[in-house]
Design an enzyme around this catalytic site. Structure first.
Site, mmCIF file in Angstrom:
data_model
loop_
_atom_site.group_PDB
_atom_site.id
_atom_site.type_symbol
_atom_site.label_atom_id
_atom_site.label_comp_id
_atom_site.label_asym_id
_atom_site.label_seq_id
_atom_site.Cartn_x
_atom_site.Cartn_y
_atom_site.Cartn_z
ATOM 1 N N HIS A 172 0.807 -1.229 0.000
ATOM 2 C CA HIS A 172 0.000 0.000 0.000
ATOM 3 C C HIS A 172 0.838 1.277 0.000
ATOM 4 O O HIS A 172 0.538 2.241 0.711
ATOM 5 C CB HIS A 172 -0.954 0.009 1.194
ATOM 6 C CG HIS A 172 -2.024 -1.035 1.127
ATOM 7 N ND1 HIS A 172 -2.469 -1.587 -0.045
ATOM 8 C CD2 HIS A 172 -2.758 -1.643 2.121
ATOM 9 C CE1 HIS A 172 -3.427 -2.477 0.203
ATOM 10 N NE2 HIS A 172 -3.612 -2.531 1.501
ATOM 11 N N HIS B 28 -10.006 1.972 0.135
ATOM 12 C CA HIS B 28 -9.880 0.807 1.021
ATOM 13 C C HIS B 28 -11.000 0.800 2.070
ATOM 14 O O HIS B 28 -10.735 0.592 3.259
ATOM 15 C CB HIS B 28 -8.511 0.824 1.690
ATOM 16 C CG HIS B 28 -8.010 -0.525 2.120
ATOM 17 N ND1 HIS B 28 -8.693 -1.325 3.014
ATOM 18 C CD2 HIS B 28 -6.890 -1.215 1.775
ATOM 19 C CE1 HIS B 28 -8.006 -2.441 3.213
ATOM 20 N NE2 HIS B 28 -6.913 -2.402 2.466
ATOM 21 N N GLU C 59 -11.698 -4.139 -3.123
ATOM 22 C CA GLU C 59 -10.809 -3.060 -3.552
ATOM 23 C C GLU C 59 -10.521 -3.178 -5.048
ATOM 24 O O GLU C 59 -9.721 -4.009 -5.459
ATOM 25 C CB GLU C 59 -9.499 -3.119 -2.768
ATOM 26 C CG GLU C 59 -9.657 -3.120 -1.255
ATOM 27 C CD GLU C 59 -8.455 -3.728 -0.572
ATOM 28 O OE1 GLU C 59 -7.326 -3.242 -0.812
ATOM 29 O OE2 GLU C 59 -8.629 -4.708 0.182
#
Length: 355
Positions: free
Chosen positions: A108, A182, A320
């Site tokens: 991420h 997210h 996602e």
């Protein structure tokens, strides 16, 4: 008459900066709250089958809560969502070294991703629909990524019970980009609800990416979902097979896998989730090549969320939309490359209704 847009102070981060919140309100009380820290979806109020509103996403009650813990609740993830193996990849013959923050891998965006940035509000609009656009300029070399990346995300209420999230980005050097939201969802409402194992999920994907124990996709082509606990084409309860004796479920402690979608230039239906208790239904439409389904496997109650709740394993799920994980290292995957003069675009639609 309800004001369609409300801009307000959301408090201070632990290190001082002020965070703003923008609340977008549509018909029937449908409301999305977006904060500048992490360009996060902080709340999403959706009516149930009886018209009763409830917040269906995990989050925190104030800015300090987001600053204290990195739990990715509702944030914009970048520069590259998901994982890059070995925190490195080759680009035009040069080795690019990233920040490793998930063992040897990058997750991420690295140590300080887009979720830890204070975005600026570029525009707030009521016409033609309530919308807010946030902007973040990521300097060359941030997290190890090449190029200055100028990124924007727009949240807009594009229809009755419909939230659209649109991302765009441009760069001044060749780089890789993979942005997503997210959000952690519980369609029964996060104020009082239990887990999401009884939610019914349909995923329009025939293939998924099997991974190793570090959640890095294995060599070779995607696997078929046929005959596996990963087959949600006809729909199944999230919890129906989550405890099956399957190596992939053991690695992820549940579902945490990329589902491979058919190529498209416009958003198409990727997933549908319904909660029998509340009667809420969520459809996800996206133009991305994959969607990561995560069943909230490592939510551990370590930090207090909204409404004084301590959320635990499987209290929420994530869908996602994104590029495939480790795409920069896999020539056999859809490319995540962005060149100067091009514009990265990603549009996903979250459409809510009732049974």
């Amino acid at each position: 008459m309800t004001t369609p847009i409300l801009r307000e102070n959301f408090g201070l981060l632990p290190h001082g900066p002020v965070v703003e919140r923008v609340r977008l309100t549509g018909a029937g009380g449908f409301e999305a709250s977006v904060i500048t820290y992490g360009a996060a979806l902080q709340a999403l109020r959706v009516p149930d089958a009886h018209g009763v509103l409830a917040d269906v996403v995990l989050g925190h009650d104030d800015a300090a809560g987001y600053g204290r813990t990195r739990d990715f609740y509702g944030v914009t993830v970048g520069r590259f969502a998901n994982r890059i193996a070995g925190a490195a990849f080759d680009l035009d013959g040069a080795r690019v070294t990233l920040e490793a923050n998930d063992g040897a891998n990058m997750l991420h965006g690295g140590v300080i991703g887009f979720d830890r940035a204070l975005w600026t509000i570029e525009a707030v609009d009521e016409d033609p629909v309530p919308a807010v656009t946030l902007r973040h300029i990521s300097p060359d070399g941030a997290g190890g990524f090449p190029g200055t990346l100028d990124a924007r995300v727009t949240y807009s209420l594009t229809g009755l019970g419909e939230l659209t999230i649109a991302f765009s980005a441009v760069t001044d050097r060749p780089t890789v980009v993979n942005l997503t939201n997210h959000a952690f969802f519980n369609l029964d409402g996060v104020e009082t609800a239990g887990d999401i194992l009884g939610h019914h999920l349909t995923l329009a994907a025939e293939r998924f990416l099997a991974t190793d124990a570090a959640a890095i996709p294995l060599p070779g082509p995607p696997r078929t979902v046929d005959g596996t606990p990963f087959d949600f084409r006809a729909g199944a309860l999230i919890g129906a097979r989550i405890r099956d004796d399957d190596e992939q479920l053991r690695f992820g402690r549940g579902y945490d896998h990329n589902y491979c979608l058919e190529p498209t230039d416009t958003p198409r239906l990727a997933a549908r989730v319904r909660a029998a208790h509340s009667g809420r239904v969520m459809e996800l439409l996206t133009d991305q090549p994959g969607v990561q389904f995560y069943s909230g496997n490592v939510i551990d109650g370590a930090a207090q969320g909204k409404y004084g709740r301590l959320h635990r394993q499987s209290d929420a799920f994530c869908l996602e939309p994104q590029a495939w994980p480790d795409a920069p290292n896999r020539l056999d995957f859809p490319s995540a490359r962005l060149n100067p003069g091009e514009t990265y675009r990603h549009v996903s639609i979250y459409r809510f209704s009732t049974l």
